[in-house]
Write a protein that holds these residues in place. Structure first.
Motif: not given
Length: 183
Positions: A19-27, A30-35
């Motif tokens: 399992l990989v936790t992806l960086p999740d930038n939330t403000d 909303g949220s922006l998840t990066v791969i």
């Protein structure tokens, strides 16, 4: 006669899956998840596909890849992924876009229990190639359990296109696609 399924175990017991936790930038917007390749994904991404509109009772996947790596996530909704290395199997519930499952070559996968709004996103290490698929579970288990079939502990694995960590290559297996069997 259908082969017995391998015993259920924690994900850590199944070789070739993590399992990989992806960086999740939330403000407040909303949220922006990066791969990013080289960060969360350690293989070149050659194909991207979506699975959606799957009836709740349908089962998809039901195959193993000989060389292909997959990075699987639920962009919306939820579904279950069963991963099986021929010795142990685990069930993973994917229901967040910031958590992904990396499946290396040589691992059997089954997808089930899709919510009505589920969208399964898959990043793959190679274009579609029928010869990369094995759809016969019995043959998969027999191959996975061959002495020296893969890594140092004898588990099946491959040195796939995307830099897999396993040993040998699974070859000469059934590639005929049963109806509705691919992810």
């Amino acid at each position: 006669m259908a082969p017995e399924q391998t015993p259920e175990a924690p994900l850590a017991a199944v070789r070739g899956c993590r399992l990989v936790t992806l960086p999740d930038n939330t403000d407040p917007r909303g949220s922006l998840t990066v791969i990013e390749r080289g960060q969360q994904v350690d293989f070149p991404i050659e194909r991207v596909f979506f699975v959606h509109g799957v009836p709740r009772q349908a089962v998809r996947g039901l195959h193993m890849h000989r060389e292909l790596h997959e990075f699987i996530l639920a962009t919306t909704g939820s579904f279950e992924v069963v991963v099986d290395d021929g010795f142990s199997r685990a069930r993973v519930h994917l229901d967040r876009p910031d958590r992904a499952l990396h499946v290396e070559p040589g691992v059997w996968t089954e997808f089930a229990d899709f919510s009505p709004d589920a969208i399964c996103l898959v990043l793959a290490s190679a274009p579609y190639e029928l010869d990369d698929y094995l759809y016969d579970y019995g043959e998969f288990v027999r191959t996975a359990r061959l002495p020296g079939a893969g890594s140092a502990d004898g588990r099946a694995g491959t040195a796939g296109r995307g830099g897999g960590r396993g040993g040998g290559r699974v070859e000469n297996q059934t590639t005929e696609r049963p109806q509705g069997a691919d992810a």
